[in-house]
Design a protein around this motif. Structure first.
Motif, PDB file in Angstrom:
ATOM      1  N   SER A  22       0.864  -1.186   0.000  1.00  9.55           N
ATOM      2  CA  SER A  22       0.000   0.000   0.000  1.00  9.55           C
ATOM      3  C   SER A  22       0.894   1.227   0.000  1.00  9.55           C
ATOM      4  CB  SER A  22      -0.930   0.018   1.228  1.00  9.55           C
ATOM      5  OG  SER A  22      -1.769  -1.116   1.219  1.00  9.55           O
ATOM      6  N   VAL A  23       1.127   1.752  -1.177  1.00 10.04           N
ATOM      7  CA  VAL A  23       1.986   2.928  -1.300  1.00 10.04           C
ATOM      8  C   VAL A  23       1.199   4.161  -0.869  1.00 10.04           C
ATOM      9  CG1 VAL A  23       3.361   4.322  -2.884  1.00 10.04           C
ATOM     10  CG2 VAL A  23       3.282   1.839  -3.160  1.00 10.04           C
ATOM     11  N   GLY A  24       1.747   4.894   0.096  1.00 12.57           N
ATOM     12  CA  GLY A  24       1.050   6.066   0.604  1.00 12.57           C
ATOM     13  C   GLY A  24       1.467   7.362  -0.016  1.00 12.57           C
ATOM     14  N   ALA A  61      13.046  -0.287  -9.684  1.00 16.11           N
ATOM     15  CA  ALA A  61      11.859   0.054  -8.879  1.00 16.11           C
ATOM     16  C   ALA A  61      10.622  -0.126  -9.750  1.00 16.11           C
ATOM     17  CB  ALA A  61      11.954   1.485  -8.368  1.00 16.11           C
ATOM     18  N   VAL A  62       9.669  -0.865  -9.212  1.00  8.94           N
ATOM     19  CA  VAL A  62       8.441  -1.179  -9.946  1.00  8.94           C
ATOM     20  C   VAL A  62       7.255  -0.727  -9.101  1.00  8.94           C
ATOM     21  CG1 VAL A  62       7.044  -2.973 -11.047  1.00  8.94           C
ATOM     22  CG2 VAL A  62       9.538  -3.169 -11.033  1.00  8.94           C
ATOM     23  N   LYS A  63       6.318  -0.043  -9.741  1.00 12.99           N
ATOM     24  CA  LYS A  63       5.080   0.379  -9.091  1.00 12.99           C
ATOM     25  C   LYS A  63       3.902  -0.102  -9.937  1.00 12.99           C
ATOM     26  CE  LYS A  63       2.463   4.433  -7.594  1.00 12.99           C
ATOM     27  NZ  LYS A  63       2.431   5.929  -7.529  1.00 12.99           N
ATOM     28  N   ALA A 102      -1.790   1.454  -4.738  1.00 15.04           N
ATOM     29  CA  ALA A 102      -0.786   0.808  -5.574  1.00 15.04           C
ATOM     30  C   ALA A 102       0.197   0.023  -4.716  1.00 15.04           C
ATOM     31  CB  ALA A 102      -0.052   1.848  -6.416  1.00 15.04           C
ATOM     32  N   SER A 103       0.960  -0.867  -5.352  1.00 12.14           N
ATOM     33  CA  SER A 103       1.996  -1.660  -4.709  1.00 12.14           C
ATOM     34  C   SER A 103       3.330  -1.355  -5.381  1.00 12.14           C
ATOM     35  CB  SER A 103       1.684  -3.155  -4.812  1.00 12.14           C
ATOM     36  OG  SER A 103       0.413  -3.444  -4.263  1.00 12.14           O
ATOM     37  N   SER A 104       4.405  -1.441  -4.588  1.00 13.25           N
ATOM     38  CA  SER A 104       5.730  -1.103  -5.119  1.00 13.25           C
ATOM     39  C   SER A 104       6.738  -2.149  -4.696  1.00 13.25           C
ATOM     40  CB  SER A 104       6.170   0.286  -4.653  1.00 13.25           C
ATOM     41  OG  SER A 104       6.312   0.299  -3.234  1.00 13.25           O
ATOM     42  N   GLY A 113      -0.351  -0.168 -10.067  1.00 12.81           N
ATOM     43  CA  GLY A 113      -1.603   0.346  -9.534  1.00 12.81           C
ATOM     44  C   GLY A 113      -2.797  -0.228 -10.270  1.00 12.81           C
ATOM     45  N   PRO A 114      -3.952  -0.342  -9.621  1.00  8.77           N
ATOM     46  CA  PRO A 114      -5.133  -0.909 -10.283  1.00  8.77           C
ATOM     47  C   PRO A 114      -5.656  -0.044 -11.428  1.00  8.77           C
ATOM     48  CG  PRO A 114      -5.696  -0.039  -8.123  1.00  8.77           C
ATOM     49  CD  PRO A 114      -4.207   0.026  -8.227  1.00  8.77           C
ATOM     50  N   HIS A 115      -5.401   1.235 -11.408  1.00  7.04           N
ATOM     51  CA  HIS A 115      -5.872   2.107 -12.479  1.00  7.04           C
ATOM     52  C   HIS A 115      -4.718   2.697 -13.296  1.00  7.04           C
ATOM     53  CE1 HIS A 115      -8.474   4.871 -14.644  1.00  7.04           C
ATOM     54  NE2 HIS A 115      -7.648   5.880 -14.328  1.00  7.04           N
ATOM     55  N   SER A 116      -3.626   3.116 -12.619  1.00 13.26           N
ATOM     56  CA  SER A 116      -2.490   3.722 -13.316  1.00 13.26           C
ATOM     57  C   SER A 116      -1.658   2.720 -14.072  1.00 13.26           C
ATOM     58  CB  SER A 116      -1.614   4.479 -12.303  1.00 13.26           C
ATOM     59  OG  SER A 116      -1.144   3.587 -11.298  1.00 13.26           O
ATOM     60  N   GLY A 117      -1.713   1.462 -13.720  1.00 12.38           N
ATOM     61  CA  GLY A 117      -0.946   0.455 -14.431  1.00 12.38           C
ATOM     62  C   GLY A 117       0.426   0.233 -13.816  1.00 12.38           C
ATOM     63  N   ILE A 118       1.362  -0.283 -14.628  1.00 12.68           N
ATOM     64  CA  ILE A 118       2.690  -0.659 -14.160  1.00 12.68           C
ATOM     65  C   ILE A 118       3.711   0.363 -14.679  1.00 12.68           C
ATOM     66  CG2 ILE A 118       4.453  -2.450 -14.176  1.00 12.68           C
ATOM     67  CD1 ILE A 118       2.241  -4.485 -14.626  1.00 12.68           C
ATOM     68  N   LYS A 119       4.602   0.797 -13.768  1.00 12.50           N
ATOM     69  CA  LYS A 119       5.697   1.687 -14.116  1.00 12.50           C
ATOM     70  C   LYS A 119       7.001   1.082 -13.605  1.00 12.50           C
ATOM     71  CE  LYS A 119       3.015   5.979 -14.080  1.00 12.50           C
ATOM     72  NZ  LYS A 119       2.888   7.343 -13.490  1.00 12.50           N
TER      73      LYS A 119
END
Length: 647
Positions: free
Chosen positions: A552-554, A580-582, A565-567, A584-590
């Motif tokens: 849970s990225v704050g 580094a990978v992030k 999101a998760s990181s 999110g359910p809506h933003s997607g993967i970065k």
């Protein structure tokens, strides 16, 4: 055959006993008849002799001796004059016995008949035994045959002759049986058909009429509607297969009816709300008065069952207290399921109009229709089959749990739950809500499986379900990495009437409402978290070091939908690369990458090489351009390239 001493002109009277039909001695409960065999000649003769009163005969003889004057002499039984020469004494004497006892005339005639039969039998036996009267000689052989026949030839010829005779008898028997069967099929007996009707329907005779009953009074049904029919004989039975019974049912139970249960979306207009639904049922078409009585009675009783069911539903709809009240008018009942969705129960009658809609095109829910019939049938069954009381001295039809309410100290709430009894309409509404919620969940999972192909979304439905609850396990797989335990994420969904309970892999329980959007948000969060967990498992296998894992990225930009999101932060084995990978359910993967300087120049300030491993700024990686089918596959290719020590 007569004896040689008898005269040739004297006639011989032969008595023949007619074989009487066996008399019925006893009829068992199953209809089996036990017959009494007729008496043979000896038993019949003994029965006749038993009727003679010998005491009265001795009294008559003593009176005769007293009247005679002269010396006493031995009494001789006078001989009876008969026409049978074998037992005739030539010195016959007239006897006054017949004159003194006229009441023995019947006994005399029967004894004479018996003696006649015995005489005939004696003559037949004498002719067959003594060769003076009958000689049996073999048939003379054909002089044209020069050689004697062999025994085997004679045996074969006899067998052939016997087989031909047996075939003639068998053919005659078959013709007789065919004629008897044709005669029985040509006309149906009235009493036989009436007996078959009594096996399935209640009949009673009222005066000269036969009245039947179609009601469910045996199941304690209080529905009052004329349910009697009359059975009369068909006097104009002319055709071969025509029934000999005519059944007259009430006019209100003719034609039949059926239920159409469907779900209606949107708000219905008031002017078209209770218009009769014009549909035609294929099983109720072309029903006339000439139909078979079994079909007509079944349709009439089913119609009576449907009328009683609709009366119960209408009464329950008035008493049912819901946030949105139910509506019952005419032959239709409307009950709310969800916002914008209603349950419609229509009692329809078959229509012969050309503009009527067919039965299959009305979107009838056959499962809910069957549920209506089944629930009323269970009420009738419970009225007839009570559970055994405990103890046996108490009255019937009382809940057995109430007997232990005192010893177990039940409170008011528990007693109220024991007294609760769901009505038919409540159970049908709950089952309809569950079916619609299950359909919504199924469509949502299928649409997500088509929309999101990485990871794979595979639902496993349980086919053994309760009427108001269904279970489904949703598995998320990373294609090609099923062997890793962390590359599979599961969630268990329990679909109820108005809620969906989700049990996560770690044991957490989430209660969701009937809105499909909440379940969609949950599944999208699981997809984003699954990518991070699968990448973590892959990094351990490739030797990369895990620096940070946050579910849970704050910080950063907030997700527009429910969820966070998760990181994940990883360092290469040689320590000069940081990923580094992030997700999110809506933003997607970065994906971002940071690397250390490639060349080391020692100086007075920095003399040790380890201080040069400090990474620089992170740069965004276009991971979609990396070769590979899935996200985990692309990350494996990138991590394998970054793990090579730079020269």
């Amino acid at each position: 055959m007569m004896n040689s001493q008898s005269t040739t002109n004297q006639q011989l009277t032969v008595s023949m006993e007619v074989t009487d039909e066996y008399m019925v001695q006893e009829i068992l409960n199953d209809g089996t008849e036990i017959y009494k065999h007729p008496l043979n000649m000896s038993e019949n003769f003994a029965r006749i002799i038993q009727r003679i009163d010998f005491d009265k005969l001795s009294t008559i003889l003593s009176n005769q001796d007293n009247n005679n004057i002269g010396p006493k002499k031995d009494f001789e039984i006078p001989e009876i004059q008969m026409n049978v020469s074998s037992f005739v004494n030539p010195n016959q004497r007239p006897s006054s016995f017949c004159q003194l006892a006229p009441q023995f005339e019947s006994i005399k005639s029967k004894i004479m008949n018996a003696l006649t039969n015995i005489s005939v039998m004696y003559d037949v036996m004498k002719v067959a035994k003594e060769p003076d009267y009958l000689v049996i000689e073999p048939v003379a052989k054909d002089p044209n045959r020069m050689t004697d026949e062999k025994p085997i030839t004679v045996l074969v010829s006899k067998k052939k002759a016997i087989a031909q005779a047996a075939q003639l008898i068998s053919n005659a028997l078959d013709r007789l049986q065919n004629e008897a069967n044709h005669a029985s099929r040509s006309r149906i007996d009235f009493h036989t058909e009436l007996r078959s009707m009594r096996q399935n329907w209640r009949l009673r005779k009222k005066g000269q009429n036969i009245i039947g009953d179609l009601s469910y009074r045996g199941a304690w049904s209080n529905f009052s509607q004329p349910a009697t029919f009359e059975v009369i004989r068909n006097e104009n039975q002319q055709q071969a297969g025509q029934s000999s019974l005519i059944v007259n049912t009430p006019k209100t139970l003719e034609g039949g009816n059926f239920y159409v249960v469907r779900t209606v979306k949107g708000n219905l207009q008031s002017n078209t709300l209770f218009e009769p639904l014009k549909v035609s049922h294929p099983q109720l078409q072309n029903q006339s008065n000439d139909s078979q009585w079994q079909t007509r009675l079944e349709i009439a009783q089913n119609m009576l069952f449907n009328n009683e069911l609709f009366k119960r539903l209408a009464h329950e709809s008035v008493l049912l207290k819901l946030p949105i009240p139910t509506i019952a008018a005419g032959n239709q009942i409307l009950a709310p399921l969800f916002p914008g969705l209603q349950l419609s129960i229509n009692l329809c009658h078959p229509s012969s109009q050309s503009s009527s809609t067919q039965y299959d095109s009305v979107n009838n829910n056959t499962v809910l229709e069957h549920t209506l019939y089944q629930l009323l049938h269970e009420i009738h069954y419970k009225n007839m089959h009570f559970p055994l009381p405990r103890p046996t001295s108490v009255t019937l039809a009382i809940n057995s749990a109430k007997y232990v309410a005192g010893p177990r100290a039940y409170d008011k709430k528990t007693l109220g739950q024991l007294a609760q009894n769901e009505t038919i309409l409540e159970q049908v509404i709950q089952q309809a809500q569950h079916s619609m919620l299950r359909l919504r969940t199924m469509c949502l999972i299928d649409s997500l499986a088509i929309e999101i192909q990485d990871p794979l979304i595979i639902p496993n439905w349980n086919y053994l379900n309760a009427p108001n609850q269904t279970s489904v396990r949703v598995d998320l797989y990373s294609y090609g990495y099923e062997g890793f335990s962390s590359c599979r994420t599961s969630v268990m969904l329990h679909i109820d009437t108005k809620t969906v309970k989700a049990i996560m892999k770690d044991g957490r329980v989430l209660n969701l409402s009937f809105e499909s959007q909440e379940l969609r948000h949950l599944l999208l969060n699981l997809v984003s978290h699954h990518q991070i967990v699968a990448l973590q498992s892959l990094a351990k296998a490739m030797g990369w070091k895990l620096v940070s894992l946050n579910s849970s990225v704050g910080v950063g930009k907030q997700e527009p939908i429910c969820g966070t999101a998760s990181s994940l932060v990883l360092i290469s084995p040689n320590g000069d690369r940081t990923v580094a990978v992030k997700s999110g359910p809506h933003s997607g993967i970065k994906v971002k990458l940071s690397s250390s300087p490639q060349e080391f120049l020692p100086s007075n300030l920095v003399s040790n090489q380890q201080w040069q491993q400090l990474n620089g700024q992170f740069k965004i990686v276009d991971w979609q351009r990396l070769p590979g089918k899935t996200f985990v596959n692309k990350m494996e290719y990138m991590m394998a390239c970054l793990a090579i020590k730079s020269s």
